[in-house]
Design a protein around this motif. Structure first.
Motif, PDB file in Angstrom:
ATOM      1  N   MET A 196       0.808  -1.158   0.066  1.00 56.48           N
ATOM      2  CA  MET A 196      -0.014  -0.056  -0.029  1.00 56.48           C
ATOM      3  C   MET A 196       1.061   1.279   0.064  1.00 56.48           C
ATOM      4  SD  MET A 196      -2.665   1.309   2.769  1.00 56.48           S
ATOM      5  CE  MET A 196      -3.881  -0.383   2.647  1.00 56.48           C
ATOM      6  N   ASP A 197       0.606   2.274  -1.099  1.00 56.51           N
ATOM      7  CA  ASP A 197       1.471   3.426  -1.296  1.00 56.51           C
ATOM      8  C   ASP A 197       0.817   4.409  -0.089  1.00 56.51           C
ATOM      9  OD1 ASP A 197       2.799   2.607  -3.102  1.00 56.51           O
ATOM     10  OD2 ASP A 197       2.506   3.949  -4.552  1.00 56.51           O
ATOM     11  N   ASN A 198       1.890   5.119   0.417  1.00 56.25           N
ATOM     12  CA  ASN A 198       1.638   6.243   1.314  1.00 56.25           C
ATOM     13  C   ASN A 198       1.491   7.418   0.370  1.00 56.25           C
ATOM     14  OD1 ASN A 198       1.602   4.814   3.699  1.00 56.25           O
ATOM     15  ND2 ASN A 198       3.746   4.940   3.970  1.00 56.25           N
ATOM     16  N   VAL A 199       0.454   8.187   0.596  1.00 53.78           N
ATOM     17  CA  VAL A 199       0.132   9.498  -0.178  1.00 53.78           C
ATOM     18  C   VAL A 199       0.019  10.634   0.508  1.00 53.78           C
ATOM     19  CG1 VAL A 199      -0.698   7.899  -2.301  1.00 53.78           C
ATOM     20  CG2 VAL A 199      -2.230   9.050  -0.383  1.00 53.78           C
ATOM     21  N   ILE A 200       0.266  11.969   0.021  1.00 54.01           N
ATOM     22  CA  ILE A 200      -0.064  13.178   0.719  1.00 54.01           C
ATOM     23  C   ILE A 200      -1.011  13.642  -0.457  1.00 54.01           C
ATOM     24  CG2 ILE A 200       0.803  15.604   1.239  1.00 54.01           C
ATOM     25  CD1 ILE A 200       3.513  14.280   1.919  1.00 54.01           C
ATOM     26  N   LEU A 201      -2.251  14.396   0.071  1.00 52.36           N
ATOM     27  CA  LEU A 201      -3.012  14.895  -0.692  1.00 52.36           C
ATOM     28  C   LEU A 201      -2.729  16.542  -0.502  1.00 52.36           C
ATOM     29  CD1 LEU A 201      -6.380  13.345   0.265  1.00 52.36           C
ATOM     30  CD2 LEU A 201      -4.847  12.322  -1.040  1.00 52.36           C
ATOM     31  N   TYR A 202      -2.917  17.099  -1.872  1.00 48.75           N
ATOM     32  CA  TYR A 202      -2.825  18.420  -2.003  1.00 48.75           C
ATOM     33  C   TYR A 202      -3.941  19.116  -2.357  1.00 48.75           C
ATOM     34  CZ  TYR A 202      -0.919  23.100  -3.050  1.00 48.75           C
ATOM     35  OH  TYR A 202      -0.558  24.489  -3.165  1.00 48.75           O
ATOM     36  N   VAL A 203      -4.530  20.206  -1.886  1.00 50.18           N
ATOM     37  CA  VAL A 203      -5.945  20.714  -2.492  1.00 50.18           C
ATOM     38  C   VAL A 203      -5.568  22.248  -2.155  1.00 50.18           C
ATOM     39  CG1 VAL A 203      -7.379  18.848  -1.819  1.00 50.18           C
ATOM     40  CG2 VAL A 203      -7.129  20.682  -0.099  1.00 50.18           C
ATOM     41  N   ARG A 204      -5.783  22.955  -3.575  1.00 48.36           N
ATOM     42  CA  ARG A 204      -5.642  24.343  -3.638  1.00 48.36           C
ATOM     43  C   ARG A 204      -6.723  25.075  -4.155  1.00 48.36           C
ATOM     44  NH1 ARG A 204      -4.316  28.036  -6.924  1.00 48.36           N
ATOM     45  NH2 ARG A 204      -4.402  26.699  -8.447  1.00 48.36           N
ATOM     46  N   VAL A 205      -7.070  26.413  -3.889  1.00 48.50           N
ATOM     47  CA  VAL A 205      -8.020  27.071  -4.373  1.00 48.50           C
ATOM     48  C   VAL A 205      -7.635  28.437  -4.101  1.00 48.50           C
ATOM     49  CG1 VAL A 205      -9.667  27.194  -2.357  1.00 48.50           C
ATOM     50  CG2 VAL A 205     -10.293  27.957  -4.498  1.00 48.50           C
ATOM     51  N   SER A 206      -7.467  29.421  -5.308  1.00 48.27           N
ATOM     52  CA  SER A 206      -7.048  30.639  -5.202  1.00 48.27           C
ATOM     53  C   SER A 206      -8.391  31.649  -4.790  1.00 48.27           C
ATOM     54  CB  SER A 206      -6.194  30.972  -6.253  1.00 48.27           C
ATOM     55  OG  SER A 206      -7.441  31.197  -7.435  1.00 48.27           O
ATOM     56  N   THR A 207      -8.110  32.797  -4.238  1.00 47.03           N
ATOM     57  CA  THR A 207      -8.804  33.691  -3.767  1.00 47.03           C
ATOM     58  C   THR A 207      -9.768  34.054  -4.538  1.00 47.03           C
ATOM     59  OG1 THR A 207      -7.148  35.445  -3.912  1.00 47.03           O
ATOM     60  CG2 THR A 207      -7.597  34.356  -1.878  1.00 47.03           C
ATOM     61  N   ASP A 208      -9.466  33.989  -5.954  1.00 48.75           N
ATOM     62  CA  ASP A 208     -10.490  34.645  -6.898  1.00 48.75           C
ATOM     63  C   ASP A 208     -11.187  33.630  -7.783  1.00 48.75           C
ATOM     64  OD1 ASP A 208      -8.421  33.495  -8.166  1.00 48.75           O
ATOM     65  OD2 ASP A 208      -8.187  35.038  -9.745  1.00 48.75           O
ATOM     66  N   GLU A 209     -11.251  32.411  -7.244  1.00 49.68           N
ATOM     67  CA  GLU A 209     -12.150  31.140  -7.685  1.00 49.68           C
ATOM     68  C   GLU A 209     -12.944  31.061  -6.945  1.00 49.68           C
ATOM     69  OE1 GLU A 209      -8.411  28.750  -9.946  1.00 49.68           O
ATOM     70  OE2 GLU A 209      -8.658  28.297  -7.688  1.00 49.68           O
ATOM     71  N   GLN A 210     -13.956  30.486  -7.740  1.00 51.68           N
ATOM     72  CA  GLN A 210     -15.464  30.323  -6.837  1.00 51.68           C
ATOM     73  C   GLN A 210     -15.714  28.801  -6.599  1.00 51.68           C
ATOM     74  OE1 GLN A 210     -18.727  31.995  -9.051  1.00 51.68           O
ATOM     75  NE2 GLN A 210     -17.299  33.358 -10.250  1.00 51.68           N
ATOM     76  N   ALA A 211     -16.268  28.634  -5.541  1.00 52.14           N
ATOM     77  CA  ALA A 211     -16.666  27.194  -5.006  1.00 52.14           C
ATOM     78  C   ALA A 211     -17.532  26.422  -6.123  1.00 52.14           C
ATOM     79  CB  ALA A 211     -17.053  27.310  -3.614  1.00 52.14           C
ATOM     80  N   GLY A 212     -18.480  27.248  -6.611  1.00 51.00           N
ATOM     81  CA  GLY A 212     -19.595  26.899  -7.463  1.00 51.00           C
ATOM     82  C   GLY A 212     -18.855  26.246  -8.621  1.00 51.00           C
ATOM     83  N   ARG A 213     -17.465  26.145  -8.908  1.00 53.87           N
ATOM     84  CA  ARG A 213     -17.079  25.724 -10.346  1.00 53.87           C
ATOM     85  C   ARG A 213     -16.080  24.529 -10.034  1.00 53.87           C
ATOM     86  NH1 ARG A 213     -14.445  30.724 -13.629  1.00 53.87           N
ATOM     87  NH2 ARG A 213     -16.212  31.657 -14.365  1.00 53.87           N
ATOM     88  N   GLY A 214     -16.473  23.846  -8.790  1.00 49.28           N
ATOM     89  CA  GLY A 214     -15.903  22.560  -8.453  1.00 49.28           C
ATOM     90  C   GLY A 214     -14.466  22.849  -7.770  1.00 49.28           C
ATOM     91  N   TYR A 215     -14.006  23.986  -7.423  1.00 54.43           N
ATOM     92  CA  TYR A 215     -12.839  24.371  -7.131  1.00 54.43           C
ATOM     93  C   TYR A 215     -12.726  24.270  -5.469  1.00 54.43           C
ATOM     94  CZ  TYR A 215     -11.187  25.811 -11.787  1.00 54.43           C
ATOM     95  OH  TYR A 215     -10.994  25.883 -13.043  1.00 54.43           O
ATOM     96  N   SER A 216     -13.659  23.957  -4.961  1.00 50.75           N
ATOM     97  CA  SER A 216     -13.580  24.320  -3.431  1.00 50.75           C
ATOM     98  C   SER A 216     -12.800  23.242  -2.857  1.00 50.75           C
ATOM     99  CB  SER A 216     -14.994  24.086  -2.893  1.00 50.75           C
ATOM    100  OG  SER A 216     -15.389  22.682  -2.888  1.00 50.75           O
ATOM    101  N   LEU A 217     -12.080  23.694  -1.676  1.00 52.46           N
ATOM    102  CA  LEU A 217     -11.068  22.723  -1.050  1.00 52.46           C
ATOM    103  C   LEU A 217     -11.939  21.394  -0.513  1.00 52.46           C
ATOM    104  CD1 LEU A 217      -9.352  25.205   1.443  1.00 52.46           C
ATOM    105  CD2 LEU A 217      -8.453  24.183  -0.680  1.00 52.46           C
ATOM    106  N   ARG A 218     -13.166  21.621   0.038  1.00 52.37           N
ATOM    107  CA  ARG A 218     -13.928  20.269   0.296  1.00 52.37           C
ATOM    108  C   ARG A 218     -14.330  19.505  -0.553  1.00 52.37           C
ATOM    109  NH1 ARG A 218     -19.292  21.744   3.399  1.00 52.37           N
ATOM    110  NH2 ARG A 218     -17.712  22.796   4.726  1.00 52.37           N
ATOM    111  N   ASP A 219     -14.726  20.072  -1.930  1.00 48.05           N
ATOM    112  CA  ASP A 219     -14.955  19.257  -3.027  1.00 48.05           C
ATOM    113  C   ASP A 219     -13.739  18.532  -3.651  1.00 48.05           C
ATOM    114  OD1 ASP A 219     -16.881  18.375  -5.342  1.00 48.05           O
ATOM    115  OD2 ASP A 219     -15.184  19.446  -6.554  1.00 48.05           O
ATOM    116  N   GLN A 220     -12.474  19.112  -3.561  1.00 48.20           N
ATOM    117  CA  GLN A 220     -11.236  18.406  -4.044  1.00 48.20           C
ATOM    118  C   GLN A 220     -10.889  17.383  -2.946  1.00 48.20           C
ATOM    119  OE1 GLN A 220      -8.014  21.530  -5.172  1.00 48.20           O
ATOM    120  NE2 GLN A 220      -9.443  22.752  -5.203  1.00 48.20           N
ATOM    121  N   GLU A 221     -11.059  17.775  -1.888  1.00 45.57           N
ATOM    122  CA  GLU A 221     -10.598  16.726  -0.741  1.00 45.57           C
ATOM    123  C   GLU A 221     -11.452  15.444  -0.678  1.00 45.57           C
ATOM    124  OE1 GLU A 221     -10.199  16.882   4.217  1.00 45.57           O
ATOM    125  OE2 GLU A 221      -9.638  18.450   3.008  1.00 45.57           O
TER     126      GLU A 221
END
Length: 517
Positions: free
Chosen positions: A1-26
């Protein structure tokens, strides 16, 4: 089993409604790990732009990987634009992770970066957001130029003015207490008795806050007689138009000062040496022995003249002009995007732009948000009319709501334009075709501009070849693909050169894109 790190990022000018939200990515990443039996050892959440890797959480992630490299197998994220929007820096960062024996990848755009063709796909993934941002900046530039042509100065007010607003709430320069000192500066210079240093010293005693270089620029700025300078742009020549602001001095006084400054400048003017058409690589080449810049010259032999790129002491190495030119032409030929490769690259870009346009569409939440803010504005006005809130509170809140609506509507203007961006890409791709011919047919200035775009730094030669470490990484990928294609064409024309990035991961079934050459 591989050990992985998750990286989620959203810039301040991106909208959650476009699927960029941190929660959605995570959530998507965690589902992917569960499906593919991956062990999550850390999650890093970032609210920062991806223009560079100077991001707080990413720095923590990298430090963690360096300290725990034996226990980390992968760093994963949703898409490559979550990782970075800077192509050159991305290749360097990927190399850093490779050195730690850690793989980086996007679960919705999986790539095998050991394959050159897929390295070029990475360049497409990373460059599309860069092109999109560039297009938006061009829209901003266009808007600013329109305002300038209307006579409105854009930017921070120069010395002697304050930034203000007219009756229509549009920007307008307003003279301040320093205006009198600015006028005196021009009047003193117009006498011809004083130089700039003497005038500056006089005015500093009266309260003018400036230094030598800004003061010199001030004396050449047409803003003070009411003019606004507009830089040359594309086919438009530079010009000065009449501004809407109040002038501090007259045009005749300004012209008189310019005549005095120009006469003094001509006395000390020195002519710069013209570039030699024969040696376009001069200033770009570094000596392979001592790493110093090579110069160039022609010497007379017994029967003819001989031209060289050569080094000064201590190594005194020299390289025949014709040989260096041939080596360089071979390199240019290797990075040219020719034939089927060019066509395939266009198809890949078209597909990715189409996907990007679909994901960037403004959803119902965007328009619902505008409607809600507008309803709040109406209620706020009713409360003010009914005497429920004070005037100052009403004005402050009204401005805040209006700014939110303006910002949301601005996003509609800057929405992703697939056709415009593809046209930009197509122009760039066309410029990458037959680079050798473009170079050889250009004048000396054109050649040096092309050199500057290919080589971020200087040019090294190793074993009669251009060192690839000096080259823009995208061009390195093109060179690798060309070599692969030429090898296939020579040995087995039935083989495919597959640029498909759709390496289907376990539990994942994205669509496939394949092309045959």
């Amino acid at each position: 089993m591989d050990n992985v790190i998750l990286y989620v990022r959203v810039s301040t000018d991106e909208q959650a409604g476009r699927g960029y939200s941190l929660r959605d990515q995570e959530q998507k990443l965690m589902t992917y790990c569960q499906t593919n039996n991956l062990n999550i050892i850390a999650i890093y959440r970032e609210d920062y732009s991806a223009k560079t890797f100077k991001r707080p959480e990413f720095k923590k992630l990298l430090d963690f990987c360096k300290k725990n490299k034996k226990s980390v197998n992968q760093v994963i994220f949703i898409k490559w634009d979550r990782f970075s929007r800077n192509t050159a820096e991305s290749y360097q960062m990927i190399a850093t992770f490779n050195a730690l024996a850690i793989r980086v990848n996007a679960i919705e755009q999986p790539l095998d970066l050991t394959i050159p063709e897929q390295g070029l796909m990475l360049a497409v993934y990373l460059s599309i957001p860069e092109v999109e941002n560039h297009r938006r900046s061009l829209n901003v530039t266009s808007g600013m130029r329109r305002a300038l042509k209307e006579g409105r100065y854009m930017g921070s007010a120069p010395l002697g003015y304050d930034n203000g607003r007219d009756s229509a709430k549009k920007p307008l320069l307003i003279p301040n207490k320093d205006a009198v000192l600015i006028q005196e500066a021009f009047e003193l210079m117009a006498t011809g008795i004083y130089n700039q240093k003497e005038v500056l010293i006089k005015l500093k005693t009266k309260g003018l806050k400036s230094s030598k270089t800004p003061f010199s620029n001030l004396l050449k700025n047409p803003i003070y007689y009411g003019g606004i300078f507009i830089k040359a742009y594309k086919d438009e020549k530079e010009t000065i138009i009449n501004g809407l602001h109040e002038p501090i001095i007259t045009k005749s006084l300004f012209d008189k000062v310019q005549d005095i400054l120009n006469n003094r400048r001509q006395k000390h003017h020195t002519k710069h040496k013209k570039l030699n058409d024969k040696f376009p690589l001069k200033g770009f080449l570094l000596c392979p022995v001592c790493n110093n810049p090579l110069t160039a010259s022609t010497s007379k032999g017994r029967t003819k003249h001989y031209s060289y790129y050569h080094c000064i002491s201590p190594c005194n190495g020299r390289y025949v002009l014709e040989e260096v030119s041939q080596w360089f032409n071979d390199f240019l030929d290797s990075i040219s995007l020719n034939g089927p490769i060019k066509k395939l690259f266009e198809e890949v870009v078209k597909e990715q732009l189409s996907e990007k346009a679909e994901s960037n569409k403004l959803g119902p939440k965007h328009f619902e948000q505008i409607k809600k803010i507008e309803q709040k504005l109406e209620r706020l006005q009713d409360m003010y009319v009914d005497g429920e809130i004070e005037k100052s509170d009403y004005q402050t809140t009204k401005i805040r709501y209006e700014n939110i609506v303006t910002e949301l509507k601005e996003k509609e203007k800057n929405d992703f334009d697939e056709k415009v961006l593809f046209d930009l890409y197509q122009k760039a791709i066309n410029k990458m075709e037959s680079i050798e011919k473009q170079y050889n047919n250009a004048d000396i200035e054109g050649k040096r501009l092309l050199l500057g775009s290919i080589f971020p730094n200087k040019i090294h030669f190793e074993n009669k070849k251009v060192r690839t470490a000096d080259v823009n990484p995208i061009l390195n990928e093109i060179s690798s693909i060309n070599k692969a294609y030429r090898g296939i064409k020579k040995w087995d024309k039935s083989k495919k050169l597959d640029m498909s990035h759709r390496v289907t991961a376990k539990g994942f079934e994205p669509p496939t894109l394949r092309a045959e050459i």
